[in-house]
Design a protein around this motif. Structure first.
Motif, PDB file in Angstrom:
ATOM      1  N   TYR A 108     -27.293 -18.197  36.237  1.00  0.00           N
ATOM      2  CA  TYR A 108     -26.900 -16.803  36.441  1.00  0.00           C
ATOM      3  C   TYR A 108     -25.702 -16.800  37.383  1.00  0.00           C
ATOM      4  O   TYR A 108     -25.678 -17.557  38.347  1.00  0.00           O
ATOM      5  N   LEU A 109     -24.752 -15.932  37.137  1.00  0.00           N
ATOM      6  CA  LEU A 109     -23.652 -15.756  38.074  1.00  0.00           C
ATOM      7  C   LEU A 109     -24.197 -15.154  39.361  1.00  0.00           C
ATOM      8  O   LEU A 109     -25.169 -14.385  39.350  1.00  0.00           O
ATOM      9  N   ASP A 110     -23.574 -15.472  40.471  1.00  0.00           N
ATOM     10  CA  ASP A 110     -24.009 -14.979  41.769  1.00  0.00           C
ATOM     11  C   ASP A 110     -23.526 -13.538  41.975  1.00  0.00           C
ATOM     12  O   ASP A 110     -22.329 -13.302  42.135  1.00  0.00           O
ATOM     13  N   PRO A 111     -24.432 -12.565  41.979  1.00  0.00           N
ATOM     14  CA  PRO A 111     -23.992 -11.171  42.148  1.00  0.00           C
ATOM     15  C   PRO A 111     -23.390 -10.907  43.526  1.00  0.00           C
ATOM     16  O   PRO A 111     -22.585  -9.995  43.684  1.00  0.00           O
ATOM     17  N   SER A 112     -23.741 -11.715  44.519  1.00  0.00           N
ATOM     18  CA  SER A 112     -23.184 -11.500  45.855  1.00  0.00           C
ATOM     19  C   SER A 112     -21.728 -11.961  45.952  1.00  0.00           C
ATOM     20  O   SER A 112     -21.037 -11.644  46.925  1.00  0.00           O
ATOM     21  N   ALA A 113     -21.241 -12.670  44.930  1.00  0.00           N
ATOM     22  CA  ALA A 113     -19.836 -13.097  44.899  1.00  0.00           C
ATOM     23  C   ALA A 113     -18.915 -12.002  44.352  1.00  0.00           C
ATOM     24  O   ALA A 113     -17.700 -12.131  44.423  1.00  0.00           O
ATOM     25  N   ALA A 114     -19.506 -10.943  43.828  1.00  0.00           N
ATOM     26  CA  ALA A 114     -18.707  -9.827  43.308  1.00  0.00           C
ATOM     27  C   ALA A 114     -18.055  -9.070  44.467  1.00  0.00           C
ATOM     28  O   ALA A 114     -18.559  -9.091  45.592  1.00  0.00           O
ATOM     29  N   PRO A 115     -16.946  -8.369  44.198  1.00  0.00           N
ATOM     30  CA  PRO A 115     -16.357  -7.522  45.245  1.00  0.00           C
ATOM     31  C   PRO A 115     -17.406  -6.535  45.765  1.00  0.00           C
ATOM     32  O   PRO A 115     -18.256  -6.065  44.998  1.00  0.00           O
ATOM     33  N   GLU A 116     -17.354  -6.245  47.027  1.00  0.00           N
ATOM     34  CA  GLU A 116     -18.399  -5.435  47.667  1.00  0.00           C
ATOM     35  C   GLU A 116     -18.701  -4.130  46.933  1.00  0.00           C
ATOM     36  O   GLU A 116     -19.865  -3.760  46.767  1.00  0.00           O
ATOM     37  N   LEU A 117     -17.668  -3.427  46.476  1.00  0.00           N
ATOM     38  CA  LEU A 117     -17.890  -2.157  45.787  1.00  0.00           C
ATOM     39  C   LEU A 117     -18.591  -2.323  44.444  1.00  0.00           C
ATOM     40  O   LEU A 117     -19.212  -1.386  43.946  1.00  0.00           O
ATOM     41  N   LYS A 118     -18.499  -3.507  43.853  1.00  0.00           N
ATOM     42  CA  LYS A 118     -19.131  -3.752  42.555  1.00  0.00           C
ATOM     43  C   LYS A 118     -20.486  -4.455  42.679  1.00  0.00           C
ATOM     44  O   LYS A 118     -21.178  -4.649  41.686  1.00  0.00           O
ATOM     45  N   GLN A 119     -20.865  -4.820  43.871  1.00  0.00           N
ATOM     46  CA  GLN A 119     -22.115  -5.545  44.046  1.00  0.00           C
ATOM     47  C   GLN A 119     -23.351  -4.795  43.565  1.00  0.00           C
ATOM     48  O   GLN A 119     -24.200  -5.399  42.906  1.00  0.00           O
ATOM     49  N   PRO A 120     -23.503  -3.493  43.820  1.00  0.00           N
ATOM     50  CA  PRO A 120     -24.700  -2.814  43.308  1.00  0.00           C
ATOM     51  C   PRO A 120     -24.854  -2.984  41.792  1.00  0.00           C
ATOM     52  O   PRO A 120     -25.952  -3.280  41.307  1.00  0.00           O
ATOM     53  N   GLN A 121     -23.767  -2.826  41.064  1.00  0.00           N
ATOM     54  CA  GLN A 121     -23.821  -2.980  39.610  1.00  0.00           C
ATOM     55  C   GLN A 121     -24.137  -4.421  39.222  1.00  0.00           C
ATOM     56  O   GLN A 121     -24.962  -4.667  38.335  1.00  0.00           O
ATOM     57  N   HIS A 122     -23.530  -5.390  39.889  1.00  0.00           N
ATOM     58  CA  HIS A 122     -23.763  -6.799  39.572  1.00  0.00           C
ATOM     59  C   HIS A 122     -25.210  -7.205  39.879  1.00  0.00           C
ATOM     60  O   HIS A 122     -25.817  -7.959  39.115  1.00  0.00           O
ATOM     61  N   PHE A 123     -25.740  -6.716  40.988  1.00  0.00           N
ATOM     62  CA  PHE A 123     -27.136  -7.020  41.316  1.00  0.00           C
ATOM     63  C   PHE A 123     -28.080  -6.411  40.286  1.00  0.00           C
ATOM     64  O   PHE A 123     -29.046  -7.046  39.880  1.00  0.00           O
ATOM     65  N   GLU A 124     -27.825  -5.185  39.871  1.00  0.00           N
ATOM     66  CA  GLU A 124     -28.694  -4.553  38.873  1.00  0.00           C
ATOM     67  C   GLU A 124     -28.615  -5.279  37.538  1.00  0.00           C
ATOM     68  O   GLU A 124     -29.638  -5.509  36.885  1.00  0.00           O
ATOM     69  N   LEU A 125     -27.427  -5.653  37.115  1.00  0.00           N
ATOM     70  CA  LEU A 125     -27.302  -6.391  35.848  1.00  0.00           C
ATOM     71  C   LEU A 125     -27.990  -7.750  35.930  1.00  0.00           C
ATOM     72  O   LEU A 125     -28.649  -8.187  34.972  1.00  0.00           O
ATOM     73  N   THR A 126     -27.883  -8.415  37.054  1.00  0.00           N
ATOM     74  CA  THR A 126     -28.570  -9.696  37.244  1.00  0.00           C
ATOM     75  C   THR A 126     -30.074  -9.484  37.263  1.00  0.00           C
ATOM     76  O   THR A 126     -30.826 -10.264  36.657  1.00  0.00           O
ATOM     77  N   ARG A 127     -30.527  -8.444  37.946  1.00  0.00           N
ATOM     78  CA  ARG A 127     -31.975  -8.147  37.960  1.00  0.00           C
ATOM     79  C   ARG A 127     -32.491  -7.914  36.547  1.00  0.00           C
ATOM     80  O   ARG A 127     -33.539  -8.415  36.169  1.00  0.00           O
ATOM     81  N   GLN A 128     -31.744  -7.171  35.732  1.00  0.00           N
ATOM     82  CA  GLN A 128     -32.160  -6.906  34.352  1.00  0.00           C
ATOM     83  C   GLN A 128     -32.229  -8.194  33.530  1.00  0.00           C
ATOM     84  O   GLN A 128     -33.186  -8.401  32.776  1.00  0.00           O
TER      85      GLN A 128
END
Length: 162
Positions: free
Chosen positions: A110-130
């Motif tokens: 899985y790609l690391d959602p915490s490596a996403a730009p801060e403003l996009k992290q909520p979306q990246h974490f949710e997509l990773t969670r899904q």
């Protein structure tokens, strides 16, 4: 007998914690006797706030989540793991302790959602969670008690490729 699953990632703050929480969420909802744990090779000591936020938004219990070292699960008093899944590239390349019971191993990237730009992290974490939730749902539905490790190994690996 309870089936134990250990999910590893370097910092044990995002992907592995999401996997632990989603597996346990599905196990409880489906009434399956299985429990997941998570750990890291170099734990950060905290669960990423965006991981907590994504889990809470999905109605998942976060009260028992913590960041811990994988060596804890190699100790004699630790629960015997049936499956050990690595969810990040750097941990997959690191040597791991010898696990009691010689559990089967799998690698799910899985790609690391915490490596996403801060403003996009909520979306990246949710997509990773899904994505993790989908695989954990497939995993928890395997008939663990009816399968030996030789039969179970390719099934777990196939889930990681889905």
């Amino acid at each position: 007998m309870t089936t134990h699953v250990l999910v590893l990632c370097t910092h044990n703050s995002a992907r592995s914690v999401l996997a632990e929480a989603m597996f346990n969420h599905w196990a409880q909802k489906l009434g399956i006797d299985a429990k997941a744990f998570s750990a890291g090779a170099a734990p950060s000591g905290r669960v990423h706030p965006e991981a907590i936020a994504a889990l809470i938004a999905a109605g998942v219990d976060v009260s028992k989540l913590s960041s811990k070292n994988m060596a804890v699960f190699a100790e004699a008093e630790a629960p015997e793991m049936r499956i050990v899944i690595t969810v990040c590239d750097s941990t997959a390349a690191q040597p791991c302790p010898v696990w009691p019971g010689a559990p089967l191993r799998a690698y799910w990237s899985y790609l690391d959602p915490s490596a996403a730009p801060e403003l996009k992290q909520p979306q990246h974490f949710e997509l990773t969670r899904q994505a993790i939730a989908y695989r954990m749902l497939q995993l928890i539905q395997l008939p663990f008690d009816a399968l030996d490790n030789q039969t179970l190994q390719p099934l777990v690996q196939r889930i990681g490729e889905s």
